[in-house]
Design a protein around this motif. Sequence first.
Motif, PDB file in Angstrom:
ATOM      1  N   PHE A 137       0.799  -1.227   0.000  1.00 12.63           N
ATOM      2  CA  PHE A 137       0.000   0.000   0.000  1.00 12.63           C
ATOM      3  C   PHE A 137       0.833   1.280   0.000  1.00 12.63           C
ATOM      4  CE2 PHE A 137      -2.866  -3.219   1.653  1.00 12.63           C
ATOM      5  CZ  PHE A 137      -4.070  -2.916   1.025  1.00 12.63           C
ATOM      6  N   GLY A 138       2.127   1.181   0.271  1.00 13.43           N
ATOM      7  CA  GLY A 138       2.968   2.363   0.281  1.00 13.43           C
ATOM      8  C   GLY A 138       2.740   3.214   1.521  1.00 13.43           C
ATOM      9  N   GLY A 139       3.375   4.395   1.542  1.00 13.88           N
ATOM     10  CA  GLY A 139       3.196   5.325   2.650  1.00 13.88           C
ATOM     11  C   GLY A 139       2.049   6.279   2.375  1.00 13.88           C
ATOM     12  N   LEU A 140       1.827   7.182   3.332  1.00 14.46           N
ATOM     13  CA  LEU A 140       0.746   8.149   3.195  1.00 14.46           C
ATOM     14  C   LEU A 140       1.247   9.587   3.123  1.00 14.46           C
ATOM     15  CD1 LEU A 140      -1.821   6.619   5.721  1.00 14.46           C
ATOM     16  CD2 LEU A 140      -1.900   6.535   3.241  1.00 14.46           C
ATOM     17  N   GLY A 145       7.410   7.870   0.765  1.00 14.64           N
ATOM     18  CA  GLY A 145       7.054   6.475   0.544  1.00 14.64           C
ATOM     19  C   GLY A 145       5.734   6.244  -0.148  1.00 14.64           C
ATOM     20  N   ALA A 146       4.959   7.288  -0.379  1.00 14.54           N
ATOM     21  CA  ALA A 146       3.677   7.087  -1.047  1.00 14.54           C
ATOM     22  C   ALA A 146       3.860   6.500  -2.443  1.00 14.54           C
ATOM     23  CB  ALA A 146       2.910   8.404  -1.139  1.00 14.54           C
ATOM     24  N   VAL A 147       4.977   6.826  -3.092  1.00 16.90           N
ATOM     25  CA  VAL A 147       5.222   6.326  -4.446  1.00 16.90           C
ATOM     26  C   VAL A 147       5.557   4.846  -4.459  1.00 16.90           C
ATOM     27  CG1 VAL A 147       5.958   8.551  -5.330  1.00 16.90           C
ATOM     28  CG2 VAL A 147       7.642   7.048  -4.285  1.00 16.90           C
ATOM     29  N   PHE A 148       5.829   4.257  -3.294  1.00 15.48           N
ATOM     30  CA  PHE A 148       6.148   2.840  -3.238  1.00 15.48           C
ATOM     31  C   PHE A 148       4.912   1.963  -3.418  1.00 15.48           C
ATOM     32  CE2 PHE A 148       9.944   3.861  -0.291  1.00 15.48           C
ATOM     33  CZ  PHE A 148      10.744   4.107  -1.390  1.00 15.48           C
ATOM     34  N   SER A 149       3.738   2.531  -3.367  1.00 13.42           N
ATOM     35  CA  SER A 149       2.505   1.755  -3.461  1.00 13.42           C
ATOM     36  C   SER A 149       2.462   0.958  -4.752  1.00 13.42           C
ATOM     37  CB  SER A 149       1.294   2.689  -3.391  1.00 13.42           C
ATOM     38  OG  SER A 149       0.105   1.971  -3.624  1.00 13.42           O
ATOM     39  N   ARG A 150       2.118  -0.332  -4.626  1.00 10.71           N
ATOM     40  CA  ARG A 150       1.972  -1.181  -5.804  1.00 10.71           C
ATOM     41  C   ARG A 150       0.517  -1.480  -6.112  1.00 10.71           C
ATOM     42  NH1 ARG A 150       3.483  -6.001  -4.993  1.00 10.71           N
ATOM     43  NH2 ARG A 150       3.911  -5.896  -2.771  1.00 10.71           N
ATOM     44  N   ILE A 151      -0.405  -0.999  -5.263  1.00 11.78           N
ATOM     45  CA  ILE A 151      -1.816  -1.275  -5.478  1.00 11.78           C
ATOM     46  C   ILE A 151      -2.499  -0.015  -5.992  1.00 11.78           C
ATOM     47  CG2 ILE A 151      -2.568  -0.721  -3.109  1.00 11.78           C
ATOM     48  CD1 ILE A 151      -4.426  -3.229  -3.357  1.00 11.78           C
ATOM     49  N   ARG A 152      -3.347  -0.188  -6.991  1.00 15.61           N
ATOM     50  CA  ARG A 152      -3.994   0.937  -7.662  1.00 15.61           C
ATOM     51  C   ARG A 152      -5.518   0.778  -7.568  1.00 15.61           C
ATOM     52  NH1 ARG A 152       0.396   2.524  -7.000  1.00 15.61           N
ATOM     53  NH2 ARG A 152       2.078   2.739  -8.526  1.00 15.61           N
ATOM     54  N   TYR A 153      -6.142   1.762  -6.942  1.00 21.36           N
ATOM     55  CA  TYR A 153      -7.594   1.774  -6.801  1.00 21.36           C
ATOM     56  C   TYR A 153      -8.218   2.751  -7.788  1.00 21.36           C
ATOM     57  CZ  TYR A 153      -7.531  -0.892  -2.417  1.00 21.36           C
ATOM     58  OH  TYR A 153      -7.386  -1.879  -1.471  1.00 21.36           O
ATOM     59  N   PHE A 154      -9.465   2.471  -8.176  1.00 22.17           N
ATOM     60  CA  PHE A 154     -10.207   3.348  -9.073  1.00 22.17           C
ATOM     61  C   PHE A 154     -11.511   3.767  -8.383  1.00 22.17           C
ATOM     62  CE2 PHE A 154      -7.520   0.687 -11.614  1.00 22.17           C
ATOM     63  CZ  PHE A 154      -7.077   1.483 -12.659  1.00 22.17           C
ATOM     64  N   ASP A 155     -11.935   4.990  -8.629  1.00 23.46           N
ATOM     65  CA  ASP A 155     -13.244   5.408  -8.134  1.00 23.46           C
ATOM     66  C   ASP A 155     -14.321   4.523  -8.748  1.00 23.46           C
ATOM     67  OD1 ASP A 155     -11.911   7.439  -6.862  1.00 23.46           O
ATOM     68  OD2 ASP A 155     -12.521   9.002  -8.266  1.00 23.46           O
ATOM     69  N   THR A 156     -15.408   4.324  -8.005  1.00 21.83           N
ATOM     70  CA  THR A 156     -16.519   3.549  -8.538  1.00 21.83           C
ATOM     71  C   THR A 156     -17.829   4.283  -8.272  1.00 21.83           C
ATOM     72  OG1 THR A 156     -17.614   1.391  -8.575  1.00 21.83           O
ATOM     73  CG2 THR A 156     -16.773   2.143  -6.451  1.00 21.83           C
ATOM     74  N   TYR A 157     -18.879   3.812  -8.898  1.00 22.64           N
ATOM     75  CA  TYR A 157     -20.162   4.512  -8.873  1.00 22.64           C
ATOM     76  C   TYR A 157     -21.288   3.481  -8.798  1.00 22.64           C
ATOM     77  CZ  TYR A 157     -16.742   7.586 -11.020  1.00 22.64           C
ATOM     78  OH  TYR A 157     -15.592   8.282 -11.278  1.00 22.64           O
ATOM     79  N   SER A 158     -22.395   3.882  -8.208  1.00 20.43           N
ATOM     80  CA  SER A 158     -23.522   2.958  -8.093  1.00 20.43           C
ATOM     81  C   SER A 158     -24.089   2.627  -9.472  1.00 20.43           C
ATOM     82  CB  SER A 158     -24.618   3.561  -7.211  1.00 20.43           C
ATOM     83  OG  SER A 158     -25.142   4.747  -7.774  1.00 20.43           O
TER      84      SER A 158
END
Length: 325
Positions: A137-140, A145-158
Amino acid sequence: MNNFEMFKSQLSDIKDVLEPISLEKGKKVVKASMVKKVATIVGIKTTASRFLPVSHEGYSTDTFVDKVDLLDSNRAEFIGRKLKGIERRAHMSMFRELLEANSDMAWDEAFKKYFGKEGGCIIPDGLCLTCWNCSLFGGLEAGKGAVFSRIRYFDTYSIEPTELAVAMEGSDEGMAIGNTVSEDLNKKRGSDSYHQYEYVKAGIHFPFITIIENPTFLDVIGYIKAVKIADQHGYGKYSANHGKFDTEFLAISTGYPRFSVLDMLEWAGPDYSIDKIRTKFNATSPGVEFEGNSSEPVTVFGGEIDQMTENLIQEFKKYFDILKG
């Protein structure tokens, strides 16, 4: 090899991606990996209780669901940052339990020994940036360290429009009423002691796509398990009582999706049919495509996905053996 074994063979080796100790100027950092492999996880989250997705502070007496005009409808919006935050915490707590179950020390003692972090990772600015959770998940903190994140989330909608999905002013249900957090119980209740809030109703569907770069099998099954834990914890505002979900995983592939969340919304059609989306992920004749970098991607559908988590303890032990050296 069967389909499941072929899927695993296209993932990254745990030694290359999750090895946590790489000294750089005397500090422990996540070991960088240049292997461009990917795992794409696709599914549908269905609300099992009231759900209040907000990305703002709200107002003193009224709180409103995030909404967006999209594909000729107004829809409830569930931003990826909120998804990631809750699932990160579920993933963190789950792996702490795994650590204690496979070690002769408490998790916080193990963090001090193996990651040099007194008291373990603390969100938001006390993360070690080296453990199984930080590696994924990387840093915050920006620049830390935020750039270390390997997981990518996308916005979603109903999938359903707000007139069907959201209880709000003017709808049959109307807005919900709750007590303010700062209410003084010694005072007589009045108009200032309660607030109104909209909420997404139970039974509303949110399709999602999550991508993990340079994934190991531990990353994939750890994520699947963490999502199920997060579903019971709750997402959004008032998550102690609201925001419970039921997640259905439709496919996991070693390729990038050649479709988006918007395509999934359109597949549901004017009758907002979840079954129309499910038919696209039929294992025998899928109607979706994934694209690999250098090889033909392998995709696992439906029931096979939940069975993967049976290997979680075994895969964690492989990681822990690397950690112990």
